[in-house]
Motif scaffolding. Structure first.
Motif, PDB file in Angstrom:
ATOM      1  N   UNK A  20      -9.224 -16.134  -8.229  1.00  0.00           N
ATOM      2  CA  UNK A  20      -7.845 -16.610  -8.036  1.00  0.00           C
ATOM      3  C   UNK A  20      -7.191 -16.127  -6.744  1.00  0.00           C
ATOM      4  N   UNK A  21      -7.795 -15.120  -6.117  1.00  0.00           N
ATOM      5  CA  UNK A  21      -7.224 -14.597  -4.888  1.00  0.00           C
ATOM      6  C   UNK A  21      -6.798 -13.148  -5.044  1.00  0.00           C
ATOM      7  N   UNK A  22      -6.916 -12.336  -3.972  1.00  0.00           N
ATOM      8  CA  UNK A  22      -6.565 -10.909  -4.067  1.00  0.00           C
ATOM      9  C   UNK A  22      -5.103 -10.665  -4.389  1.00  0.00           C
ATOM     10  N   UNK A  23      -4.243 -11.631  -4.100  1.00  0.00           N
ATOM     11  CA  UNK A  23      -2.828 -11.482  -4.461  1.00  0.00           C
ATOM     12  C   UNK A  23      -2.677 -11.205  -5.955  1.00  0.00           C
ATOM     13  N   UNK A  24      -3.447 -11.901  -6.782  1.00  0.00           N
ATOM     14  CA  UNK A  24      -3.294 -11.779  -8.228  1.00  0.00           C
ATOM     15  C   UNK A  24      -3.882 -10.475  -8.744  1.00  0.00           C
ATOM     16  N   UNK A  25      -4.903  -9.959  -8.083  1.00  0.00           N
ATOM     17  CA  UNK A  25      -5.427  -8.652  -8.454  1.00  0.00           C
ATOM     18  C   UNK A  25      -4.400  -7.566  -8.139  1.00  0.00           C
ATOM     19  N   UNK A  26      -3.748  -7.703  -7.002  1.00  0.00           N
ATOM     20  CA  UNK A  26      -2.699  -6.762  -6.626  1.00  0.00           C
ATOM     21  C   UNK A  26      -1.536  -6.796  -7.614  1.00  0.00           C
ATOM     22  N   UNK A  27      -1.137  -8.000  -8.013  1.00  0.00           N
ATOM     23  CA  UNK A  27      -0.029  -8.132  -8.957  1.00  0.00           C
ATOM     24  C   UNK A  27      -0.416  -7.611 -10.347  1.00  0.00           C
ATOM     25  N   UNK A  28      -1.652  -7.864 -10.765  1.00  0.00           N
ATOM     26  CA  UNK A  28      -2.104  -7.348 -12.063  1.00  0.00           C
ATOM     27  C   UNK A  28      -2.093  -5.821 -12.059  1.00  0.00           C
ATOM     28  N   UNK A  29      -2.495  -5.231 -10.934  1.00  0.00           N
ATOM     29  CA  UNK A  29      -2.452  -3.781 -10.820  1.00  0.00           C
ATOM     30  C   UNK A  29      -1.040  -3.238 -10.943  1.00  0.00           C
TER      31      UNK A  29
ATOM     32  N   UNK B 172      -7.197  -1.729  -9.528  1.00  0.00           N
ATOM     33  CA  UNK B 172      -7.092  -3.173  -9.299  1.00  0.00           C
ATOM     34  C   UNK B 172      -6.390  -3.468  -7.977  1.00  0.00           C
ATOM     35  N   UNK B 173      -5.318  -2.739  -7.722  1.00  0.00           N
ATOM     36  CA  UNK B 173      -4.534  -2.999  -6.515  1.00  0.00           C
ATOM     37  C   UNK B 173      -5.284  -2.571  -5.253  1.00  0.00           C
ATOM     38  N   UNK B 174      -5.821  -1.356  -5.279  1.00  0.00           N
ATOM     39  CA  UNK B 174      -6.525  -0.869  -4.097  1.00  0.00           C
ATOM     40  C   UNK B 174      -7.765  -1.712  -3.789  1.00  0.00           C
ATOM     41  N   UNK B 175      -8.399  -2.241  -4.830  1.00  0.00           N
ATOM     42  CA  UNK B 175      -9.559  -3.096  -4.603  1.00  0.00           C
ATOM     43  C   UNK B 175      -9.217  -4.382  -3.883  1.00  0.00           C
ATOM     44  N   UNK B 176      -7.973  -4.846  -4.050  1.00  0.00           N
ATOM     45  CA  UNK B 176      -7.562  -6.102  -3.421  1.00  0.00           C
ATOM     46  C   UNK B 176      -7.088  -5.915  -1.992  1.00  0.00           C
ATOM     47  N   UNK B 177      -6.622  -4.739  -1.647  1.00  0.00           N
ATOM     48  CA  UNK B 177      -5.979  -4.545  -0.343  1.00  0.00           C
ATOM     49  C   UNK B 177      -6.907  -4.773   0.855  1.00  0.00           C
ATOM     50  N   UNK B 178      -8.159  -4.251   0.853  1.00  0.00           N
ATOM     51  CA  UNK B 178      -9.033  -4.547   1.993  1.00  0.00           C
ATOM     52  C   UNK B 178      -9.273  -6.048   2.178  1.00  0.00           C
ATOM     53  N   UNK B 179      -9.404  -6.782   1.071  1.00  0.00           N
ATOM     54  CA  UNK B 179      -9.618  -8.233   1.180  1.00  0.00           C
ATOM     55  C   UNK B 179      -8.412  -8.914   1.812  1.00  0.00           C
TER      56      UNK B 179
ATOM     57  N   UNK C 155       0.831  -1.207   0.000  1.00  0.00           N
ATOM     58  CA  UNK C 155       0.000   0.000   0.000  1.00  0.00           C
ATOM     59  C   UNK C 155       0.860   1.250   0.000  1.00  0.00           C
ATOM     60  N   UNK C 156       1.876   1.253   0.834  1.00  0.00           N
ATOM     61  CA  UNK C 156       2.788   2.402   0.898  1.00  0.00           C
ATOM     62  C   UNK C 156       3.452   2.637  -0.457  1.00  0.00           C
ATOM     63  N   UNK C 157       3.941   1.553  -1.069  1.00  0.00           N
ATOM     64  CA  UNK C 157       4.654   1.684  -2.349  1.00  0.00           C
ATOM     65  C   UNK C 157       3.708   2.131  -3.455  1.00  0.00           C
ATOM     66  N   UNK C 158       2.480   1.575  -3.478  1.00  0.00           N
ATOM     67  CA  UNK C 158       1.517   1.962  -4.510  1.00  0.00           C
ATOM     68  C   UNK C 158       1.120   3.428  -4.375  1.00  0.00           C
ATOM     69  N   UNK C 159       0.954   3.905  -3.128  1.00  0.00           N
ATOM     70  CA  UNK C 159       0.615   5.309  -2.930  1.00  0.00           C
ATOM     71  C   UNK C 159       1.735   6.204  -3.426  1.00  0.00           C
TER      72      UNK C 159
END
Length: 481
Positions: free
Chosen positions: A343-352, A386-393, A283-287
């Protein structure tokens, strides 16, 4: 016969409950957008605030800095209070502070009251993590992913849409109108939440950790002051070094206190779990990466065309170029939820992370036309969404329901720290890589290339962090507790 059956179904308790949950999601997302608008509210005013307030340019930047500091202090504290005494209650208090701050700003004609108003507005920053936590308590698992992704995306939507709206108001009406509009939107959010959002029954109770809250708040303020003002004061000045030392001492003492107290402000044993720790780091790095775009593209658009790389556009055009990124963030929220469920929130974060890297790479080579910058901001916005959507999960998948407000608040705090670090790095880059135009120092083209590169490298770093997250699908996982 078919019509009668459908009517019965439409009026069934299940249908009514579904509509009620849909209204809860819509109301909370609207409140999130309103709160995120506060971050970009005064940006169009900054060049003229010294004239309006009869203050120096360096002093008027506190209209932005104070909101950041207040939000950093409020977010973890309000999250814990929500866990203990009721998330809806803290939502209403936060929005009441936003309205009060907006009214103070609307009556401001000097710097001091404006800073007070902006501080009160910043104290509402906990609305988004509180809203995500309420969704966890109120929604069935099948709807939770999409709802939290939408709520998380509201942060980008408000910030992006706020620029063109604020620019139009600032250019055509009295600047105080901005604060009256903010007050009106805050009131609408307050009454909608009071009307539609129930109080969560998930409460931890207990005594509030006042010592932890005060010491953490003081340490954060010192740290963020160094990050945001260190370049102005001098990185080796006594003030900067003193604040760094004080922050380190307070954080050390706070850590020992939190590990010993029965009801800590932040459960350090929970946040050291791999899934929570890596998500907060991402989250810190994405921001950091997201703000690289927000700090670079507006300047490229507004710099004079005679520089050879500036586009000579107005602030309104800047807002219109940046607005699509926020809309794209909201549009990809369902896609983020679908990827997380499948597939899991990890993959949404990586796709982002991959999309953000691609956007900045394109920006490195293509920044000669308005449409190119629209494309860059939209691609980066899609990746951030995509990334922010996965972080709460990811966060809520690793903490019990009684800790969700505090955990989501800490995750939002990491985003604030990331944006502050990005602003500090950008200030250093633009100061060191500048060129002279008619006696005025402006950022060089190389500085913008450097910022595009920093954004891409940060996104790649987030991708590397996300690769170490555990693999699971939301449907297969039960959070602890």
């Amino acid at each position: 016969m078919t019509v009668d059956t459908s009517r019965r179904r439409a009026g069934s308790p299940e249908s009514d409950a579904s509509k009620g949950r849909g209204r809860i999601v819509a109301v909370l997302a609207f409140a999130g957008i309103v709160v995120s608008l506060m971050h970009s509210l005064v940006i169009p005013l900054l060049p003229r605030l010294p004239e309006f307030l009869h203050a120096s340019a360096s002093d008027t930047t506190w209209a932005v800095t104070t909101t950041l500091l207040a939000g950093a202090v409020a977010t973890p504290t309000v999250g814990r209070l929500g866990d203990m005494y009721g998330k809806r209650r803290m939502l209403l208090i936060s929005l009441a502070l936003l309205v009060a701050g907006s009214v103070v700003g609307a009556f401001s004609f000097s710097l001091a009251p404006l800073i007070i108003g902006r501080t009160l507005q910043g104290l509402a920053a906990g609305v988004i993590p509180l809203g995500i936590s309420i969704m966890r308590d109120e929604l069935p698992p099948a709807r939770l992913g999409g709802a939290t992704a939408t709520m998380s995306a509201s942060l980008g939507v408000g910030g992006a849409l706020g620029l063109p709206v604020a620019a139009v108001i600032a250019e055509t009406l009295d600047w105080h109108t901005l604060f009256w509009v903010a007050a009106g939107l805050g009131l609408v959010s307050f009454f909608l939440i009071a009307w539609q959002v129930p109080e969560s029954q998930v409460k931890s109770g207990g005594r509030f950790d006042a010592v932890g809250a005060v010491s953490m708040s003081a340490a954060l303020v010192m740290l963020l002051l160094v990050v945001s003002k260190g370049g102005t004061w001098g990185w080796t000045s006594a003030t900067t070094l003193g604040l760094i030392g004080g922050s380190l001492i307070l954080f050390t003492g706070w850590t020992f206190w939190e590990l010993r107290v029965a009801r800590p402000l932040v459960d350090l044993r929970t946040i050291w779990r791999r899934q929570v720790l890596l998500t907060n780091l991402a989250s810190l790095i994405f921001a950091f990466s997201m703000l690289s775009m927000s700090l670079s593209l507006p300047q490229i658009l507004q710099l004079p065309a005679e520089t050879g790389y500036g586009l000579g556009q107005s602030m309104l055009v800047v807002g219109l170029v940046m607005a699509p990124s926020g809309l794209v963030m909201m549009a990809v929220a369902p896609l983020s939820a679908w990827i997380s469920a499948a597939w899991g929130p990890k993959w949404s974060l990586m796709a982002g992370a991959v999309l953000v890297t691609a956007g900045y790479t394109i920006g490195f080579f293509a920044m000669e036309a308005v449409w190119q910058l629209v494309a860059v901001s939209s691609i980066v916005g899609a990746g951030i969404g995509l990334a922010y959507g996965a972080m709460p999960a990811l966060v809520m998948g690793a903490v019990p329901p009684s800790e969700s407000g505090s955990a989501n608040g800490l995750n939002s705090l990491m985003r604030s720290v990331g944006t502050s670090l990005s602003a500090a790095v950008a200030g250093l880059v633009f100061a060191q890589m500048s060129t002279n135009l008619s006696g005025t120092l402006i950022p060089s083209q190389g500085a913008f290339h450097m910022m595009m590169g920093c954004g891409a490298v940060a996104a790649l770093a987030a991708l590397a962090v996300a690769a170490f997250l555990p693999r699971y699908r939301l449907s297969d996982h039960r959070p602890p507790g």
